[in-house]
Write a protein that holds these residues in place. Sequence first.
Motif, PDB file in Angstrom:
ATOM      1  N   TYR A 151      60.057  43.647  51.222  1.00 22.62           N
ATOM      2  CA  TYR A 151      60.635  44.617  52.137  1.00 22.62           C
ATOM      3  C   TYR A 151      60.446  45.985  51.509  1.00 22.62           C
ATOM      4  N   GLY A 152      60.531  47.016  52.298  1.00 23.94           N
ATOM      5  CA  GLY A 152      60.448  48.351  51.755  1.00 23.94           C
ATOM      6  C   GLY A 152      59.118  49.030  51.975  1.00 23.94           C
ATOM      7  N   LEU A 153      58.883  50.062  51.138  1.00 25.53           N
ATOM      8  CA  LEU A 153      57.752  50.959  51.337  1.00 25.53           C
ATOM      9  C   LEU A 153      56.417  50.247  51.259  1.00 25.53           C
ATOM     10  N   PHE A 154      56.193  49.466  50.219  1.00 29.34           N
ATOM     11  CA  PHE A 154      54.871  48.869  50.024  1.00 29.34           C
ATOM     12  C   PHE A 154      54.596  47.759  51.039  1.00 29.34           C
ATOM     13  N   ARG A 155      55.632  47.124  51.517  1.00 27.68           N
ATOM     14  CA  ARG A 155      55.386  46.146  52.583  1.00 27.68           C
ATOM     15  C   ARG A 155      54.903  46.853  53.840  1.00 27.68           C
ATOM     16  N   ASN A 156      55.536  47.981  54.170  1.00 27.35           N
ATOM     17  CA  ASN A 156      55.100  48.733  55.342  1.00 27.35           C
ATOM     18  C   ASN A 156      53.682  49.274  55.163  1.00 27.35           C
ATOM     19  N   LEU A 157      53.385  49.754  53.945  1.00 24.15           N
ATOM     20  CA  LEU A 157      52.028  50.254  53.691  1.00 24.15           C
ATOM     21  C   LEU A 157      50.997  49.136  53.833  1.00 24.15           C
ATOM     22  N   ASN A 158      51.309  47.982  53.318  1.00 25.29           N
ATOM     23  CA  ASN A 158      50.380  46.861  53.440  1.00 25.29           C
ATOM     24  C   ASN A 158      50.195  46.446  54.903  1.00 25.29           C
ATOM     25  N   ASP A 159      51.276  46.500  55.675  1.00 28.93           N
ATOM     26  CA  ASP A 159      51.164  46.152  57.098  1.00 28.93           C
ATOM     27  C   ASP A 159      50.318  47.170  57.843  1.00 28.93           C
ATOM     28  N   TRP A 160      50.500  48.435  57.521  1.00 31.40           N
ATOM     29  CA  TRP A 160      49.762  49.486  58.232  1.00 31.40           C
ATOM     30  C   TRP A 160      48.286  49.520  57.839  1.00 31.40           C
ATOM     31  N   LEU A 161      48.029  49.367  56.526  1.00 30.80           N
ATOM     32  CA  LEU A 161      46.660  49.509  56.027  1.00 30.80           C
ATOM     33  C   LEU A 161      45.911  48.189  55.939  1.00 30.80           C
ATOM     34  N   GLY A 162      46.620  47.089  56.109  1.00 27.23           N
ATOM     35  CA  GLY A 162      45.970  45.796  56.000  1.00 27.23           C
ATOM     36  C   GLY A 162      45.579  45.437  54.581  1.00 27.23           C
ATOM     37  N   THR A 163      46.303  45.964  53.620  1.00 29.55           N
ATOM     38  CA  THR A 163      46.018  45.723  52.210  1.00 29.55           C
ATOM     39  C   THR A 163      47.023  44.719  51.646  1.00 29.55           C
ATOM     40  N   SER A 164      46.860  44.416  50.359  1.00 31.76           N
ATOM     41  CA  SER A 164      47.772  43.493  49.674  1.00 31.76           C
ATOM     42  C   SER A 164      48.222  44.091  48.341  1.00 31.76           C
ATOM     43  N   LEU A 165      48.562  45.361  48.354  1.00 37.00           N
ATOM     44  CA  LEU A 165      49.006  46.023  47.133  1.00 37.00           C
ATOM     45  C   LEU A 165      50.353  45.458  46.701  1.00 37.00           C
ATOM     46  N   ASP A 166      50.486  45.174  45.416  1.00 36.87           N
ATOM     47  CA  ASP A 166      51.732  44.617  44.893  1.00 36.87           C
ATOM     48  C   ASP A 166      52.004  45.233  43.510  1.00 36.87           C
ATOM     49  N   PRO A 167      52.863  46.246  43.438  1.00 33.74           N
ATOM     50  CA  PRO A 167      53.168  46.866  42.141  1.00 33.74           C
ATOM     51  C   PRO A 167      53.866  45.935  41.152  1.00 33.74           C
ATOM     52  N   PHE A 168      54.361  44.795  41.646  1.00 32.48           N
ATOM     53  CA  PHE A 168      55.055  43.859  40.767  1.00 32.48           C
ATOM     54  C   PHE A 168      54.287  42.561  40.563  1.00 32.48           C
ATOM     55  N   ARG A 169      52.979  42.619  40.711  1.00 28.35           N
ATOM     56  CA  ARG A 169      52.191  41.456  40.324  1.00 28.35           C
ATOM     57  C   ARG A 169      52.212  41.352  38.793  1.00 28.35           C
ATOM     58  N   PRO A 170      51.953  40.181  38.222  1.00 26.60           N
ATOM     59  CA  PRO A 170      52.121  39.994  36.769  1.00 26.60           C
ATOM     60  C   PRO A 170      51.424  41.037  35.914  1.00 26.60           C
TER      61      PRO A 170
END
Length: 313
Positions: A151-170
């Motif tokens: 939830y939050g900013l990066f989820r919205n960015l991923n939905d809008w841009l069609g990306t899979s950015l995850d600042p908390f990946r390992p």
Amino acid sequence: MAALTHTGPVAGATAPASTPRRMRTRRRQIGWAFVAPFGALFALVFIVPIVYAAYLSLFQERLVGGRVFAGLANYTKLAADPQFWDGFARVVRFTIVQVPVMLLLAMALALALDSLRLRGSKFLRIVIFLPYAVPAIVSTLMWGFMLGVRYGLFRNLNDWLGTSLDPFRPGATLVSIGVMVTWAFTGYNMLIFYAALRAVPHELYEAAAIDGANQWRVIRAIKLPALRGSLVVTIIFSIIGTFQIFNEPQILPSMVANSGITTYYTPNLYAYNLAFTGSQQGYAAALALVMAAMTIAIAYAVQIRGMKRALQD
């Protein structure tokens, strides 16, 4: 009459000698009375826990027999514990990268505010310092909502841009924690640098102006040397703080998925899980004491090195 005249001066001579002694004793008693509350509180919240932790570190909890005396077994076990050394190495890497970035940013902000060329400098000081006033738990929750992909900013960015950015990946979790810590403590260090700059005598700036020095020359020749003492202090505080990282790795796993945060992600988190989840209070106490000793040794080495450079200059 001769005897009376002889005893009078003797009695008069001893009285002034005893009066200052009583006054010194009285002042000493008053001083101890003022120090006593702090001394009692310091012993209660600092000395007693250390002594108790040292006592616990000599025991082990076993399924058969309960708590038994183990001597230095916890320390020898800790020396060969790969999980402890993995967490310690992670904290060291974090310190090596995050502390210089944070202090350079704080120094740049302090120099900018001291230049008197920014409008609303008082408002900017408050805004930059404000994150330090936010409790660590609240700060972690806030950044977890912003950077998390549930939830939050990066989820919205991923939905809008069609990306899979995850600042908390390992591979990026430690970087995201660094951003959170830098945001929280840059303002605090900035105020230390700014206070050191404000203490520089204005005569030095006037002499530099007469010599025709520009702003960059003033920064190199006057302002940066004035920050050396405060730089040592901020480095020591920052090292101590980074070695105590706990809130972020403790809270984030419940907010983000696949973060790579383990139960031994940092030494503090490892000690907490050993004591309150694994029921290994003795081992956790030994870990805490070893980490405290390492932190003190590193901070002391930084202080000695900084003092030597100051004396050489």
